[in-house]
Design a protein around this motif. Structure first.
Motif, PDB file in Angstrom:
ATOM      1  N   GLY A 169       0.816  -1.227   0.000  1.00  0.00           N
ATOM      2  CA  GLY A 169       0.000   0.000   0.000  1.00  0.00           C
ATOM      3  C   GLY A 169       0.843   1.268   0.000  1.00  0.00           C
ATOM      4  O   GLY A 169       0.336   2.360   0.253  1.00  0.00           O
ATOM      5  N   ALA A 170       2.157   1.123  -0.281  1.00  0.00           N
ATOM      6  CA  ALA A 170       3.047   2.293  -0.268  1.00  0.00           C
ATOM      7  C   ALA A 170       3.019   2.971  -1.634  1.00  0.00           C
ATOM      8  O   ALA A 170       3.903   2.760  -2.467  1.00  0.00           O
ATOM      9  CB  ALA A 170       4.463   1.861   0.101  1.00  0.00           C
ATOM     10  N   ILE A 171       1.990   3.777  -1.848  1.00  0.00           N
ATOM     11  CA  ILE A 171       1.785   4.413  -3.157  1.00  0.00           C
ATOM     12  C   ILE A 171       2.776   5.561  -3.356  1.00  0.00           C
ATOM     13  O   ILE A 171       2.976   6.366  -2.443  1.00  0.00           O
ATOM     14  CB  ILE A 171       0.316   4.883  -3.286  1.00  0.00           C
ATOM     15  CG1 ILE A 171       0.043   5.485  -4.641  1.00  0.00           C
ATOM     16  CG2 ILE A 171      -0.078   5.829  -2.182  1.00  0.00           C
ATOM     17  CD1 ILE A 171      -1.445   5.694  -4.908  1.00  0.00           C
ATOM     18  N   ARG A 172       3.414   5.583  -4.488  1.00  0.00           N
ATOM     19  CA  ARG A 172       4.423   6.634  -4.763  1.00  0.00           C
ATOM     20  C   ARG A 172       3.952   7.507  -5.910  1.00  0.00           C
ATOM     21  O   ARG A 172       3.443   6.994  -6.898  1.00  0.00           O
ATOM     22  CB  ARG A 172       5.763   6.014  -5.177  1.00  0.00           C
ATOM     23  CG  ARG A 172       6.269   4.949  -4.254  1.00  0.00           C
ATOM     24  CD  ARG A 172       6.962   5.526  -3.045  1.00  0.00           C
ATOM     25  NE  ARG A 172       7.325   4.449  -2.131  1.00  0.00           N
ATOM     26  CZ  ARG A 172       7.852   4.642  -0.932  1.00  0.00           C
ATOM     27  NH1 ARG A 172       8.069   5.866  -0.499  1.00  0.00           N
ATOM     28  NH2 ARG A 172       8.156   3.636  -0.159  1.00  0.00           N
ATOM     29  N   PHE A 173       4.166   8.803  -5.761  1.00  0.00           N
ATOM     30  CA  PHE A 173       3.887   9.736  -6.854  1.00  0.00           C
ATOM     31  C   PHE A 173       5.196  10.394  -7.260  1.00  0.00           C
ATOM     32  O   PHE A 173       6.083  10.596  -6.432  1.00  0.00           O
ATOM     33  CB  PHE A 173       2.897  10.819  -6.410  1.00  0.00           C
ATOM     34  CG  PHE A 173       1.551  10.276  -6.034  1.00  0.00           C
ATOM     35  CD1 PHE A 173       0.660   9.863  -7.010  1.00  0.00           C
ATOM     36  CD2 PHE A 173       1.180  10.167  -4.711  1.00  0.00           C
ATOM     37  CE1 PHE A 173      -0.578   9.350  -6.666  1.00  0.00           C
ATOM     38  CE2 PHE A 173      -0.055   9.651  -4.357  1.00  0.00           C
ATOM     39  CZ  PHE A 173      -0.931   9.246  -5.339  1.00  0.00           C
ATOM     40  N   GLN A 174       5.258  10.761  -8.511  1.00  0.00           N
ATOM     41  CA  GLN A 174       6.440  11.438  -9.044  1.00  0.00           C
ATOM     42  C   GLN A 174       6.572  12.815  -8.388  1.00  0.00           C
ATOM     43  O   GLN A 174       5.606  13.581  -8.396  1.00  0.00           O
ATOM     44  CB  GLN A 174       6.230  11.613 -10.560  1.00  0.00           C
ATOM     45  CG  GLN A 174       7.445  12.058 -11.304  1.00  0.00           C
ATOM     46  CD  GLN A 174       8.240  10.851 -11.787  1.00  0.00           C
ATOM     47  OE1 GLN A 174       7.661   9.870 -12.220  1.00  0.00           O
ATOM     48  NE2 GLN A 174       9.547  10.943 -11.702  1.00  0.00           N
ATOM     49  N   ARG A 175       7.710  13.099  -7.819  1.00  0.00           N
ATOM     50  CA  ARG A 175       7.937  14.435  -7.272  1.00  0.00           C
ATOM     51  C   ARG A 175       8.175  15.377  -8.430  1.00  0.00           C
ATOM     52  O   ARG A 175       8.953  15.091  -9.336  1.00  0.00           O
ATOM     53  CB  ARG A 175       9.169  14.414  -6.363  1.00  0.00           C
ATOM     54  CG  ARG A 175       9.023  15.372  -5.225  1.00  0.00           C
ATOM     55  CD  ARG A 175      10.259  15.511  -4.391  1.00  0.00           C
ATOM     56  NE  ARG A 175      10.255  16.850  -3.836  1.00  0.00           N
ATOM     57  CZ  ARG A 175       9.541  17.201  -2.775  1.00  0.00           C
ATOM     58  NH1 ARG A 175       8.818  16.305  -2.137  1.00  0.00           N
ATOM     59  NH2 ARG A 175       9.540  18.442  -2.329  1.00  0.00           N
ATOM     60  N   GLU A 176       7.412  16.517  -8.399  1.00  0.00           N
ATOM     61  CA  GLU A 176       7.566  17.451  -9.514  1.00  0.00           C
ATOM     62  C   GLU A 176       8.630  18.476  -9.176  1.00  0.00           C
ATOM     63  O   GLU A 176       8.850  18.797  -8.020  1.00  0.00           O
ATOM     64  CB  GLU A 176       6.244  18.194  -9.766  1.00  0.00           C
ATOM     65  CG  GLU A 176       5.113  17.288 -10.162  1.00  0.00           C
ATOM     66  CD  GLU A 176       3.756  17.890  -9.848  1.00  0.00           C
ATOM     67  OE1 GLU A 176       3.677  19.110  -9.614  1.00  0.00           O
ATOM     68  OE2 GLU A 176       2.787  17.127  -9.810  1.00  0.00           O
TER      69      GLU A 176
END
Ligand SMILES: C[S@@+](CC[C@H](N)C(=O)[O-])C[C@H]1O[C@@H](n2cnc3c(N)ncnc32)[C@H](O)[C@@H]1O
Length: 340
Positions: A169-176
């Motif tokens: 459940g460790a969802i990652r988003f791209q750091r902008e």
């Protein structure tokens, strides 16, 4: 009897265990990663456990996987790769034609010599050989593997059953580049976890908006935003044509009735004071409008303050979900719908 692995945000496993204890009277736990990942055993079969989990509110259990197979770690790379390939060949019949994701995690005490990549490669090759399609996103089935001491604890399940299509459940988003605040990830995660699409709304109220991570996301999605905060908003959004910044305490704000269809609030403030403010502002929402609100966990009174906040807010809202998201720290996120 069945065995499972549950995962909570770091430091919140006692809360997760407490929630599971309320559902299963006979349950025993073993820590895998202190404060975060724990194995549990209950005297019920997988289906019965899953049915109970489906109908229970788990705020602090972020991810759950069954332990369907236990494979002993051999201590050499090819041996472990072969064991996993054999396991996949063995369950062959249920995999053909399916999109299958492999999620690999490990405790600090694992005795693997193979890397995650080497294990994944062996599993993906075996999946192709049995006619399955190895995928990263939107799988029909997840094979979740947790390596601990001399064992690989392996479970099979759908995204819905495990609660996420990200390992643990460790969802990652791209750091902008030049992102206004890390807080933006919380609103992005809420969108995904609660199955929303912010671009389908027209006008949002953002309570406690500065420096503007949440506001910037809603502006990017094409919404008009009324941002309320005595503090300044980031220079990159402050002159946005769709933004109205009310630079004042939210308690002093009056908005036209039914003028907005989404409310978000991330004030990081006393939960009770926050609930009072939201109830005062809610007439500005149309009936059935949605709301995403973070609730700060105050010291040791976490569960009690969540109960109180839910009770207060339920005067005007239906509580659709309460969840500690991966990007929440000392807080949880509520997903609400205005009643009328
Ligand atoms: C954690 S920050 C919000 C971060 C924001 N969600 C973002 O993405 O950038 C909390 C904000 O709530 C504001 N705040 C706290 N109490 C408030 C109140 N009573 N009225 C308006 N804003 C308030 C603070 O000034 C602070 O800027």
């Amino acid at each position: 009897m069945s065995k499972w692995i549950a995962t909570s945000n770091q430091g919140f496993s006692p809360y997760g265990m407490e929630e599971l204890r309320k559902i299963f009277s006979q349950i025993t736990f073993v820590q895998l990663i202190p404060g975060e990942v724990y194995q549990f055993e209950v005297p019920l079969e997988n289906d019965e456990v899953q049915a109970k989990l489906n109908t229970s509110e788990l705020i602090f259990v972020r991810h759950i996987q069954p332990i369907d197979r236990m494979v002993t770690i051999t201590g050499d790379i090819t041996g472990d790769q072969r064991s996993l390939a054999e396991m996949i060949h063995y369950i062959d019949s249920s995999l053909a034609g399916k999109r299958v994701a492999t999620h690999i995690r490990m405790s600090k005490m694992h005795q693997l010599t193979a890397t995650k990549q080497q294990l994944k490669q062996a599993m993906d090759e075996a999946l192709l050989a049995v006619g399955a399609e190895p995928v990263l996103q939107q799988p029909d089935l997840i094979i979740a593997l947790f390596a601990h001491k001399d064992e690989m604890l392996i479970g099979f399940g759908t995204v819905q059953e495990m609660g996420s299509d990200w390992p643990g459940g460790a969802i990652r988003f791209q750091r902008e580049e030049g992102q206004i605040s890390r807080a933006k990830f919380k609103l992005l995660e809420a969108e995904k976890v609660f199955g929303l699409d912010y671009s389908s709304f027209h006008a949002a109220i953002d309570v406690g908006a500065a420096p503007g991570g949440w506001t910037s996301l809603l502006l990017e999605r094409g919404l008009k935003v009324t941002a309320i905060d005595p503090a300044a908003l980031d220079a990159r959004i402050k002159d946005h044509p769709a933004l109205t910044h009310l630079r004042m305490n939210a308690s002093a704000v009056k908005l036209p009735a039914g003028s907005h269809d989404l409310l978000v609030c991330d004030m990081s403030w006393s939960p009770i004071e926050m609930s009072k403010l939201i109830l005062k502002l809610q007439p500005a929402l149309k009936p059935q409008s949605l709301a995403i609100i973070t609730v700060k966990l105050m010291h040791k009174k976490g569960l009690q303050s969540i109960r109180e906040v839910k009770e207060r807010l339920s005067n005007a809202f239906t509580i659709i979900a309460a969840k500690q998201l991966f990007h929440n720290r000392e807080e949880i996120t509520l997903f609400l719908q205005k009643k009328k």
